[in-house]
Design a protein around this motif. Sequence first.
Motif, short mmCIF file in Angstrom:
data_model
loop_
_atom_site.label_atom_id
_atom_site.label_comp_id
_atom_site.label_asym_id
_atom_site.label_seq_id
_atom_site.Cartn_x
_atom_site.Cartn_y
_atom_site.Cartn_z
N ILE A 11 -14.81 -13.57 -13.98
CA ILE A 11 -13.49 -13.67 -13.53
C ILE A 11 -12.72 -15.16 -13.31
CG2 ILE A 11 -11.91 -13.44 -11.16
CD1 ILE A 11 -14.21 -11.27 -10.47
N PHE A 12 -13.37 -16.02 -13.35
CA PHE A 12 -13.10 -17.49 -13.28
C PHE A 12 -12.67 -17.83 -14.72
CE2 PHE A 12 -13.45 -22.08 -13.72
CZ PHE A 12 -13.05 -22.63 -12.52
N GLY A 13 -13.65 -17.44 -15.72
CA GLY A 13 -13.23 -17.83 -17.02
C GLY A 13 -11.94 -17.11 -17.59
N LEU A 14 -11.95 -15.79 -17.27
CA LEU A 14 -10.52 -14.96 -17.67
C LEU A 14 -9.44 -15.51 -16.93
CD1 LEU A 14 -11.94 -11.35 -17.60
CD2 LEU A 14 -11.53 -12.60 -19.52
N SER A 15 -9.58 -16.03 -15.74
CA SER A 15 -8.42 -16.06 -14.91
C SER A 15 -7.80 -17.85 -15.55
CB SER A 15 -8.58 -16.48 -13.41
OG SER A 15 -9.45 -17.62 -13.36
N ARG A 16 -8.89 -18.41 -16.35
CA ARG A 16 -8.39 -19.69 -16.87
C ARG A 16 -8.02 -19.54 -18.31
NH1 ARG A 16 -9.28 -19.98 -11.84
NH2 ARG A 16 -9.95 -21.92 -10.90
N PHE A 17 -8.87 -18.84 -19.04
CA PHE A 17 -8.64 -18.80 -20.46
C PHE A 17 -7.51 -17.81 -20.87
CE2 PHE A 17 -12.96 -20.38 -20.40
CZ PHE A 17 -12.93 -21.70 -21.35
N LEU A 18 -7.21 -17.09 -19.91
CA LEU A 18 -5.90 -16.16 -20.44
C LEU A 18 -4.72 -16.82 -20.04
CD1 LEU A 18 -7.40 -12.72 -19.47
CD2 LEU A 18 -7.16 -13.79 -21.69
N PHE A 19 -4.68 -17.79 -19.31
CA PHE A 19 -3.49 -18.24 -18.86
C PHE A 19 -3.22 -19.80 -19.26
CE2 PHE A 19 -4.44 -14.85 -15.92
CZ PHE A 19 -3.19 -14.27 -15.95
N LEU A 20 -3.81 -20.34 -20.15
CA LEU A 20 -3.85 -21.49 -20.94
C LEU A 20 -2.33 -22.04 -21.02
CD1 LEU A 20 -6.95 -21.73 -23.22
CD2 LEU A 20 -6.68 -22.54 -21.07
N ALA A 21 -1.86 -23.19 -20.70
CA ALA A 21 -0.73 -23.44 -20.84
C ALA A 21 -0.44 -23.98 -22.32
CB ALA A 21 -0.27 -24.79 -19.90
N LYS A 22 0.79 -23.35 -22.83
CA LYS A 22 1.12 -23.81 -24.22
C LYS A 22 2.07 -24.98 -24.26
CE LYS A 22 0.40 -18.85 -25.71
NZ LYS A 22 -0.84 -19.12 -25.37
N PHE A 23 2.52 -25.34 -22.96
CA PHE A 23 3.55 -26.65 -22.95
C PHE A 23 3.01 -27.49 -22.01
CE2 PHE A 23 5.98 -22.90 -24.37
CZ PHE A 23 6.44 -23.13 -25.57
N PRO A 24 3.19 -29.00 -22.15
CA PRO A 24 2.78 -29.61 -21.02
C PRO A 24 4.12 -29.57 -19.77
CG PRO A 24 4.33 -30.83 -22.82
CD PRO A 24 3.91 -29.39 -23.26
N HIS A 25 3.33 -29.26 -18.77
CA HIS A 25 4.04 -29.01 -17.58
C HIS A 25 4.31 -30.02 -16.24
CE1 HIS A 25 4.82 -25.03 -18.80
NE2 HIS A 25 3.82 -24.75 -18.76
N PHE A 26 2.91 -30.64 -16.40
CA PHE A 26 2.91 -31.72 -15.20
C PHE A 26 2.49 -33.01 -15.43
CE2 PHE A 26 1.54 -27.33 -13.97
CZ PHE A 26 2.29 -27.07 -12.90
N TYR A 27 2.95 -33.82 -14.51
CA TYR A 27 2.51 -35.40 -14.53
C TYR A 27 2.73 -35.90 -15.83
CZ TYR A 27 1.07 -33.38 -10.10
OH TYR A 27 1.05 -32.67 -9.03
N ASP A 28 1.37 -36.35 -16.57
CA ASP A 28 1.23 -36.88 -17.75
C ASP A 28 1.08 -36.13 -18.93
OD1 ASP A 28 1.67 -39.30 -16.06
OD2 ASP A 28 -0.46 -39.71 -15.73
N SER A 29 1.26 -34.79 -18.78
CA SER A 29 0.83 -33.99 -19.56
C SER A 29 1.48 -33.96 -21.16
CB SER A 29 1.17 -32.45 -19.29
OG SER A 29 0.15 -32.00 -18.21
N PRO A 30 2.90 -34.43 -20.93
CA PRO A 30 3.65 -34.56 -22.14
C PRO A 30 3.06 -35.72 -23.12
CG PRO A 30 5.42 -34.28 -20.62
CD PRO A 30 3.87 -34.26 -19.86
#
Length: 186
Positions: A11-30
């Motif tokens: 469940i943990f893996g699915l909740s992470r890998f299925l919702f990976l961000a495709k764009f930088p959204h937070f803080y220093d992500s860009p």
Amino acid sequence: MNWPVLTIFIIFGLSRFLFLAKFPHFYDSPEYLRLSQEKNLATALQKSHESIHPVYLFLIQTSQKFFHSISFISAFFGLLGLIYFYYLVKRLFGKKTAFLSLIPLIFFPHFWLIQTNIMHESVDHFLLIVSLLFFDIFLENKKLVNLVFSLLFFLVAVVNFVGNLIWLPIFFGLFIFRRNKKYDFN
């Protein structure tokens, strides 16, 4: 490993890998996204802001060669961190407590955000948890190799982000806990 624990990991893996961000959204992500596309790690480190996260930059640059999602590194190390966290808590408090300690981690929003986005914290968490696990093993069996691994993982965590030094008192707490442990939680 029993089925309930394996189910939590899935469940943990699915909740992470299925919702990976495709764009930088937070803080220093860009910035991390831009630096991950540099051809040379040294150049990326020179262009990075303080505090530099060299381990994370290396991992995201390497992952760009194999995965389409830069967020994969965050999810991967989030899952590994959860697995090692389970084993650490199991060693300290037993199977039932270890299992129950996993459930909130699936739903805690902060962990979900850092493990599905372009952020260095899940790598830091993984390194610190593995360091604590090896330190706990050392406290039990007194083999120097376990202390060396503990120090190595902690050093890599500090090299990645010097702010990880704030977690150093947990090692002293673990030492005191193991020294004074009177109860068998297993």
